[in-house]
Write a protein that holds these residues in place. Sequence first.
Motif, mmCIF file in Angstrom:
data_model
loop_
_atom_site.group_PDB
_atom_site.id
_atom_site.type_symbol
_atom_site.label_atom_id
_atom_site.label_comp_id
_atom_site.label_asym_id
_atom_site.label_seq_id
_atom_site.Cartn_x
_atom_site.Cartn_y
_atom_site.Cartn_z
ATOM 1 N N THR A 13 0.852 -1.187 0.000
ATOM 2 C CA THR A 13 0.000 0.000 0.000
ATOM 3 C C THR A 13 0.896 1.249 0.000
ATOM 4 O O THR A 13 2.050 1.186 0.456
ATOM 5 C CB THR A 13 -0.915 0.044 1.232
ATOM 6 O OG1 THR A 13 -0.099 0.215 2.402
ATOM 7 C CG2 THR A 13 -1.763 -1.223 1.348
ATOM 8 N N ASP A 15 0.782 3.680 2.031
ATOM 9 C CA ASP A 15 1.179 3.921 3.425
ATOM 10 C C ASP A 15 2.344 3.018 3.827
ATOM 11 O O ASP A 15 3.265 3.453 4.515
ATOM 12 C CB ASP A 15 0.003 3.696 4.377
ATOM 13 C CG ASP A 15 -1.018 4.816 4.319
ATOM 14 O OD1 ASP A 15 -0.670 5.922 3.870
ATOM 15 O OD2 ASP A 15 -2.173 4.571 4.715
ATOM 16 N N THR A 16 2.308 1.758 3.404
ATOM 17 C CA THR A 16 3.394 0.826 3.720
ATOM 18 C C THR A 16 4.676 1.275 3.035
ATOM 19 O O THR A 16 5.761 1.222 3.641
ATOM 20 C CB THR A 16 3.017 -0.606 3.301
ATOM 21 O OG1 THR A 16 1.853 -1.001 4.021
ATOM 22 C CG2 THR A 16 4.150 -1.580 3.575
ATOM 23 N N ARG A 18 5.561 4.326 2.219
ATOM 24 C CA ARG A 18 6.088 5.490 2.962
ATOM 25 C C ARG A 18 6.720 5.052 4.275
ATOM 26 O O ARG A 18 7.785 5.546 4.670
ATOM 27 C CB ARG A 18 4.971 6.497 3.210
ATOM 28 C CG ARG A 18 4.505 7.203 1.962
ATOM 29 C CD ARG A 18 3.426 8.256 2.286
ATOM 30 N NE ARG A 18 2.723 8.635 1.091
ATOM 31 C CZ ARG A 18 1.513 8.186 0.744
ATOM 32 N NH1 ARG A 18 0.844 7.381 1.536
ATOM 33 N NH2 ARG A 18 0.964 8.569 -0.386
ATOM 34 N N TYR A 19 6.064 4.123 4.970
ATOM 35 C CA TYR A 19 6.604 3.608 6.238
ATOM 36 C C TYR A 19 7.941 2.917 6.005
ATOM 37 O O TYR A 19 8.909 3.154 6.736
ATOM 38 C CB TYR A 19 5.588 2.657 6.873
ATOM 39 C CG TYR A 19 6.115 1.919 8.078
ATOM 40 C CD1 TYR A 19 6.380 2.590 9.268
ATOM 41 C CD2 TYR A 19 6.366 0.550 8.025
ATOM 42 C CE1 TYR A 19 6.873 1.923 10.378
ATOM 43 C CE2 TYR A 19 6.858 -0.131 9.127
ATOM 44 C CZ TYR A 19 7.110 0.563 10.299
ATOM 45 O OH TYR A 19 7.610 -0.109 11.385
ATOM 46 N N TYR A 20 8.008 2.061 4.993
ATOM 47 C CA TYR A 20 9.254 1.352 4.688
ATOM 48 C C TYR A 20 10.376 2.340 4.366
ATOM 49 O O TYR A 20 11.528 2.116 4.744
ATOM 50 C CB TYR A 20 9.057 0.382 3.530
ATOM 51 C CG TYR A 20 8.405 -0.936 3.912
ATOM 52 C CD1 TYR A 20 7.923 -1.184 5.195
ATOM 53 C CD2 TYR A 20 8.271 -1.941 2.966
ATOM 54 C CE1 TYR A 20 7.330 -2.382 5.520
ATOM 55 C CE2 TYR A 20 7.688 -3.166 3.293
ATOM 56 C CZ TYR A 20 7.217 -3.373 4.566
ATOM 57 O OH TYR A 20 6.642 -4.573 4.890
ATOM 58 N N GLU A 21 10.060 3.412 3.683
ATOM 59 C CA GLU A 21 11.067 4.434 3.412
ATOM 60 C C GLU A 21 11.502 5.106 4.712
ATOM 61 O O GLU A 21 12.692 5.333 4.935
ATOM 62 C CB GLU A 21 10.523 5.491 2.447
ATOM 63 C CG GLU A 21 10.491 5.050 1.013
ATOM 64 C CD GLU A 21 10.015 6.151 0.076
ATOM 65 O OE1 GLU A 21 9.802 7.311 0.517
ATOM 66 O OE2 GLU A 21 9.836 5.838 -1.115
ATOM 67 N N ARG A 22 10.540 5.404 5.561
ATOM 68 C CA ARG A 22 10.833 6.105 6.813
ATOM 69 C C ARG A 22 11.750 5.282 7.718
ATOM 70 O O ARG A 22 12.664 5.827 8.335
ATOM 71 C CB ARG A 22 9.517 6.443 7.528
ATOM 72 C CG ARG A 22 9.631 7.487 8.592
ATOM 73 C CD ARG A 22 8.297 8.044 9.093
ATOM 74 N NE ARG A 22 7.237 7.075 9.320
ATOM 75 C CZ ARG A 22 6.169 6.903 8.530
ATOM 76 N NH1 ARG A 22 6.016 7.651 7.451
ATOM 77 N NH2 ARG A 22 5.258 6.012 8.812
ATOM 78 N N ILE A 23 11.554 3.960 7.760
ATOM 79 C CA ILE A 23 12.372 3.122 8.653
ATOM 80 C C ILE A 23 13.632 2.597 7.970
ATOM 81 O O ILE A 23 14.459 1.947 8.596
ATOM 82 C CB ILE A 23 11.561 1.953 9.243
ATOM 83 C CG1 ILE A 23 11.123 0.972 8.159
ATOM 84 C CG2 ILE A 23 10.388 2.474 10.068
ATOM 85 C CD1 ILE A 23 10.482 -0.315 8.711
ATOM 86 N N ARG A 28 15.102 5.842 0.191
ATOM 87 C CA ARG A 28 14.347 7.027 -0.229
ATOM 88 C C ARG A 28 14.528 7.170 -1.734
ATOM 89 O O ARG A 28 15.627 7.062 -2.250
ATOM 90 C CB ARG A 28 14.839 8.263 0.502
ATOM 91 C CG ARG A 28 14.615 8.151 2.000
ATOM 92 C CD ARG A 28 14.201 9.473 2.576
ATOM 93 N NE ARG A 28 14.044 9.334 4.020
ATOM 94 C CZ ARG A 28 12.856 9.301 4.615
ATOM 95 N NH1 ARG A 28 11.768 9.392 3.901
ATOM 96 N NH2 ARG A 28 12.773 9.189 5.907
ATOM 97 N N GLN A 54 9.247 -11.217 3.911
ATOM 98 C CA GLN A 54 8.157 -11.154 4.879
ATOM 99 C C GLN A 54 7.352 -12.453 4.847
ATOM 100 O O GLN A 54 7.016 -13.004 5.893
ATOM 101 C CB GLN A 54 7.252 -9.966 4.589
ATOM 102 C CG GLN A 54 6.114 -9.830 5.573
ATOM 103 C CD GLN A 54 5.226 -8.636 5.265
ATOM 104 O OE1 GLN A 54 5.297 -8.035 4.192
ATOM 105 N NE2 GLN A 54 4.388 -8.278 6.217
#
Length: 151
Positions: A13, A15-16, A18-23, A28, A54
Motif C-alpha cells: 500500500t 502507506d506501507t 512510505r513507512y518502509y522508506e521512513r524506517i 528514499r 516477509q
Amino acid sequence: MKISDFAAHSGLTPDTIRYYERIGLLPRTVRDAGGRRSYGMDDLAWASFLRKLQAMDMPMRDRLEYSRLRAMGRATTADRRAMLEAHRAALANRRDELMELIGTLDAKIAHYRDLEANMEGSSDDGSTRSNGGSGRAAPRRDASIGAARRG
C-alpha cells in the motif's frame, strides 16, 4: 512510476511504502520537480524481494539489517549471503517440523477413516445391524486423546 503505480505493481500500500522508506527498509526514492516520489524497476524488484522475505517470516529487525547491508554495497555481499543462508536453514528446520506435524495429522485422519469404515450402522436396506438395539454404534473413546489430556 508514481507511488500509486508502484503500490499496484508491488502489492504494497502507499502507506506501507512510505513507512518502509521512513524506517529504511526501502531507500528514499528520487522525486520529480513537483516533489512526488518516482520509482524505477530496481525499486520494484527490491519491494518484491522484501515481500518474499516477509512471507518467509523473516523478522523485521533482520529485514532492516539486510536492507542496511544492501545499501552499503558489494562489500557486504558475504554478510548478506550469510543472513540468507541462516534464514534458509531456519526455514528448512521449520519445514521438517511441519512435515512431522502433517504426518501426525495424516495418521489421525487415517485412524478416524478406519473407525468410520468399521462402524456399525444402518445397512443399505434400512435395517439396523446388531448393536445392542439402539440403532447407533456405541461411542468409542480414542485412547490417544485421553493420553494427550493426561500427558
